[in-house]
Design a protein around this motif. Structure first.
Motif, PDB file in Angstrom:
ATOM      1  N   MET A  18       0.835  -1.164   0.000  1.00 50.56           N
ATOM      2  CA  MET A  18       0.000   0.000   0.000  1.00 50.56           C
ATOM      3  C   MET A  18       0.892   1.243   0.000  1.00 50.56           C
ATOM      4  SD  MET A  18      -2.286   1.529   3.133  1.00 50.56           S
ATOM      5  CE  MET A  18      -3.645   0.421   3.054  1.00 50.56           C
ATOM      6  N   LYS A  19       0.491   2.234  -0.754  1.00 43.63           N
ATOM      7  CA  LYS A  19       1.217   3.502  -0.789  1.00 43.63           C
ATOM      8  C   LYS A  19       0.454   4.515   0.050  1.00 43.63           C
ATOM      9  CE  LYS A  19       3.027   4.572  -4.663  1.00 43.63           C
ATOM     10  NZ  LYS A  19       3.298   5.009  -6.027  1.00 43.63           N
ATOM     11  N   ILE A  20       1.177   5.246   0.898  1.00 47.58           N
ATOM     12  CA  ILE A  20       0.552   6.299   1.701  1.00 47.58           C
ATOM     13  C   ILE A  20       1.288   7.612   1.481  1.00 47.58           C
ATOM     14  CG2 ILE A  20      -0.225   4.677   3.466  1.00 47.58           C
ATOM     15  CD1 ILE A  20       2.008   6.136   5.256  1.00 47.58           C
ATOM     16  N   ALA A  21       0.606   8.705   1.804  1.00 49.44           N
ATOM     17  CA  ALA A  21       1.206  10.033   1.704  1.00 49.44           C
ATOM     18  C   ALA A  21       0.810  10.842   2.933  1.00 49.44           C
ATOM     19  CB  ALA A  21       0.742  10.728   0.435  1.00 49.44           C
ATOM     20  N   PHE A  22       1.687  11.748   3.316  1.00 49.48           N
ATOM     21  CA  PHE A  22       1.384  12.640   4.427  1.00 49.48           C
ATOM     22  C   PHE A  22       2.209  13.900   4.255  1.00 49.48           C
ATOM     23  CE2 PHE A  22       4.562   9.548   5.672  1.00 49.48           C
ATOM     24  CZ  PHE A  22       5.573  10.285   6.254  1.00 49.48           C
ATOM     25  N   LYS A  23       1.808  14.942   4.979  1.00 46.42           N
ATOM     26  CA  LYS A  23       2.562  16.193   4.893  1.00 46.42           C
ATOM     27  C   LYS A  23       3.045  16.607   6.270  1.00 46.42           C
ATOM     28  CE  LYS A  23      -1.402  19.354   5.038  1.00 46.42           C
ATOM     29  NZ  LYS A  23      -2.029  20.502   4.382  1.00 46.42           N
ATOM     30  N   MET A  24       4.161  17.324   6.253  1.00 43.00           N
ATOM     31  CA  MET A  24       4.775  17.874   7.454  1.00 43.00           C
ATOM     32  C   MET A  24       5.199  19.293   7.092  1.00 43.00           C
ATOM     33  SD  MET A  24       7.134  14.522   8.346  1.00 43.00           S
ATOM     34  CE  MET A  24       7.745  14.417   6.656  1.00 43.00           C
ATOM     35  N   LYS A  25       5.773  20.019   8.026  1.00 37.13           N
ATOM     36  CA  LYS A  25       6.190  21.384   7.721  1.00 37.13           C
ATOM     37  C   LYS A  25       7.608  21.646   8.216  1.00 37.13           C
ATOM     38  CE  LYS A  25       4.654  26.031   7.253  1.00 37.13           C
ATOM     39  NZ  LYS A  25       3.596  27.000   7.448  1.00 37.13           N
ATOM     40  N   LEU A  26       8.415  22.155   7.306  1.00 38.50           N
ATOM     41  CA  LEU A  26       9.790  22.536   7.591  1.00 38.50           C
ATOM     42  C   LEU A  26       9.813  24.009   8.006  1.00 38.50           C
ATOM     43  CD1 LEU A  26      12.754  21.528   7.366  1.00 38.50           C
ATOM     44  CD2 LEU A  26      12.749  22.412   5.031  1.00 38.50           C
ATOM     45  N   LYS A  27      10.628  24.331   8.984  1.00 42.46           N
ATOM     46  CA  LYS A  27      10.777  25.732   9.347  1.00 42.46           C
ATOM     47  C   LYS A  27      11.523  26.449   8.219  1.00 42.46           C
ATOM     48  CE  LYS A  27      10.721  24.899  14.311  1.00 42.46           C
ATOM     49  NZ  LYS A  27      11.505  24.928  15.568  1.00 42.46           N
ATOM     50  N   PRO A  28      11.161  27.707   7.935  1.00 41.06           N
ATOM     51  CA  PRO A  28      11.815  28.449   6.847  1.00 41.06           C
ATOM     52  C   PRO A  28      13.331  28.518   7.026  1.00 41.06           C
ATOM     53  CG  PRO A  28       9.872  29.626   7.616  1.00 41.06           C
ATOM     54  CD  PRO A  28      10.106  28.482   8.580  1.00 41.06           C
ATOM     55  N   GLY A  29      14.040  28.384   5.921  1.00 36.90           N
ATOM     56  CA  GLY A  29      15.495  28.523   5.918  1.00 36.90           C
ATOM     57  C   GLY A  29      16.262  27.247   6.227  1.00 36.90           C
ATOM     58  N   PHE A  30      15.582  26.117   6.329  1.00 36.04           N
ATOM     59  CA  PHE A  30      16.257  24.882   6.711  1.00 36.04           C
ATOM     60  C   PHE A  30      16.273  23.802   5.627  1.00 36.04           C
ATOM     61  CE2 PHE A  30      15.472  26.748  10.897  1.00 36.04           C
ATOM     62  CZ  PHE A  30      16.721  26.595  11.474  1.00 36.04           C
ATOM     63  N   LYS A  31      16.033  24.181   4.393  1.00 35.43           N
ATOM     64  CA  LYS A  31      16.021  23.198   3.298  1.00 35.43           C
ATOM     65  C   LYS A  31      17.337  22.431   3.230  1.00 35.43           C
ATOM     66  CE  LYS A  31      16.057  22.832  -1.709  1.00 35.43           C
ATOM     67  NZ  LYS A  31      16.067  23.576  -2.965  1.00 35.43           N
ATOM     68  N   GLU A  32      18.445  23.136   3.186  1.00 37.81           N
ATOM     69  CA  GLU A  32      19.746  22.484   3.045  1.00 37.81           C
ATOM     70  C   GLU A  32      20.063  21.599   4.242  1.00 37.81           C
ATOM     71  OE1 GLU A  32      19.285  25.791   2.374  1.00 37.81           O
ATOM     72  OE2 GLU A  32      19.444  25.636   0.184  1.00 37.81           O
ATOM     73  N   GLU A  33      19.737  22.066   5.431  1.00 41.10           N
ATOM     74  CA  GLU A  33      19.990  21.269   6.634  1.00 41.10           C
ATOM     75  C   GLU A  33      19.131  20.008   6.640  1.00 41.10           C
ATOM     76  OE1 GLU A  33      21.761  19.956  10.076  1.00 41.10           O
ATOM     77  OE2 GLU A  33      22.393  21.562   8.723  1.00 41.10           O
ATOM     78  N   LEU A  79       6.417  19.785   3.514  1.00 44.65           N
ATOM     79  CA  LEU A  79       7.088  18.561   3.089  1.00 44.65           C
ATOM     80  C   LEU A  79       5.995  17.556   2.741  1.00 44.65           C
ATOM     81  CD1 LEU A  79       9.600  18.498   6.026  1.00 44.65           C
ATOM     82  CD2 LEU A  79      10.244  18.777   3.624  1.00 44.65           C
ATOM     83  N   PHE A  80       6.106  16.948   1.575  1.00 43.25           N
ATOM     84  CA  PHE A  80       5.128  15.973   1.105  1.00 43.25           C
ATOM     85  C   PHE A  80       5.841  14.633   1.021  1.00 43.25           C
ATOM     86  CE2 PHE A  80       3.403  13.709  -2.614  1.00 43.25           C
ATOM     87  CZ  PHE A  80       2.104  13.516  -2.176  1.00 43.25           C
ATOM     88  N   SER A 106       3.277   2.270   9.038  1.00 41.64           N
ATOM     89  CA  SER A 106       3.800   3.495   8.445  1.00 41.64           C
ATOM     90  C   SER A 106       4.987   3.963   9.289  1.00 41.64           C
ATOM     91  CB  SER A 106       2.698   4.559   8.458  1.00 41.64           C
ATOM     92  OG  SER A 106       3.227   5.853   8.402  1.00 41.64           O
ATOM     93  N   SER A 107       5.860   4.747   8.704  1.00 42.20           N
ATOM     94  CA  SER A 107       6.959   5.320   9.486  1.00 42.20           C
ATOM     95  C   SER A 107       6.405   6.150  10.638  1.00 42.20           C
ATOM     96  CB  SER A 107       7.858   6.173   8.599  1.00 42.20           C
ATOM     97  OG  SER A 107       7.125   7.257   8.051  1.00 42.20           O
ATOM     98  N   GLN A 108       5.217   6.698  10.464  1.00 42.54           N
ATOM     99  CA  GLN A 108       4.599   7.518  11.493  1.00 42.54           C
ATOM    100  C   GLN A 108       4.062   6.679  12.660  1.00 42.54           C
ATOM    101  OE1 GLN A 108       4.878  11.086  10.903  1.00 42.54           O
ATOM    102  NE2 GLN A 108       6.246   9.935   9.591  1.00 42.54           N
ATOM    103  N   ASP A 109       4.038   5.359  12.485  1.00 37.17           N
ATOM    104  CA  ASP A 109       3.556   4.459  13.536  1.00 37.17           C
ATOM    105  C   ASP A 109       4.689   3.874  14.380  1.00 37.17           C
ATOM    106  OD1 ASP A 109       0.915   4.757  12.623  1.00 37.17           O
ATOM    107  OD2 ASP A 109       1.151   3.106  11.197  1.00 37.17           O
ATOM    108  N   LEU A 110       5.918   4.260  14.128  1.00 39.34           N
ATOM    109  CA  LEU A 110       7.068   3.666  14.822  1.00 39.34           C
ATOM    110  C   LEU A 110       7.605   4.554  15.946  1.00 39.34           C
ATOM    111  CD1 LEU A 110       8.921   2.233  11.690  1.00 39.34           C
ATOM    112  CD2 LEU A 110       7.470   1.005  13.325  1.00 39.34           C
ATOM    113  N   PRO A 134      -2.052  12.940   7.472  1.00 36.99           N
ATOM    114  CA  PRO A 134      -2.262  11.968   6.398  1.00 36.99           C
ATOM    115  C   PRO A 134      -3.007  12.611   5.232  1.00 36.99           C
ATOM    116  CG  PRO A 134      -3.040  11.105   8.512  1.00 36.99           C
ATOM    117  CD  PRO A 134      -2.724  12.551   8.710  1.00 36.99           C
ATOM    118  N   LEU A 135      -2.652  12.207   4.027  1.00 36.22           N
ATOM    119  CA  LEU A 135      -3.306  12.725   2.832  1.00 36.22           C
ATOM    120  C   LEU A 135      -4.010  11.588   2.101  1.00 36.22           C
ATOM    121  CD1 LEU A 135      -0.393  14.986   1.583  1.00 36.22           C
ATOM    122  CD2 LEU A 135      -2.485  15.726   2.723  1.00 36.22           C
ATOM    123  N   PRO A 136      -5.315  11.727   1.846  1.00 34.99           N
ATOM    124  CA  PRO A 136      -6.029  10.676   1.139  1.00 34.99           C
ATOM    125  C   PRO A 136      -5.678  10.672  -0.345  1.00 34.99           C
ATOM    126  CG  PRO A 136      -7.499  12.517   1.530  1.00 34.99           C
ATOM    127  CD  PRO A 136      -6.197  12.839   2.224  1.00 34.99           C
TER     128      PRO A 136
END
Length: 102
Positions: A1-16, A51-52, A61-65, A94-96
């Motif tokens: 099964m494929k799942i998708a979810f979103k999270m949020k990165l703080k601004p300015g931390f893409k490279e990190e 973050l998607f 799911s990784s979110q269940d560990l 989670p994203l349907p």
């Protein structure tokens, strides 16, 4: 099964964020794979800092560990650059699936 979810990165931390994931801890990678998580990708919308994530799973799911020590350490390691809950887990929504094309 494929799942998708979103999270949020703080601004300015893409490279990190990329740097930390490029050096993903081997024991975390092993835990994910042992729990049936594969083909795991995370994308960034640079305008919104959303973050998607998409992953194939045959188990949890990784979110269940979050009850594992290594995942709790990873959450603490990432907490300074992401939006988190009180337990330092990333705020994850989670994203349907609404469309799929083979």
């Amino acid at each position: 099964m494929k799942i998708a979810f979103k999270m949020k990165l703080k601004p300015g931390f893409k490279e990190e964020y990329q740097k930390r994931h490029a050096a993903l801890w081997p024991e975390l990678r092993d835990l994910l794979k042992a729990n049936g998580i594969s083909d795991y990708s995370i994308f960034l919308d640079e305008e919104t800092h959303i973050l998607f994530a998409v992953q194939q799973q045959s188990g949890a799911s990784s979110q269940d560990l979050g009850n594992t020590e290594i995942v709790q350490k990873w959450w603490a390691y990432m907490a300074d650059i992401m939006e988190t809950n009180a337990d330092l887990s990333p705020v994850s929504i989670p994203l349907p699936q609404v469309f799929h094309m083979d």
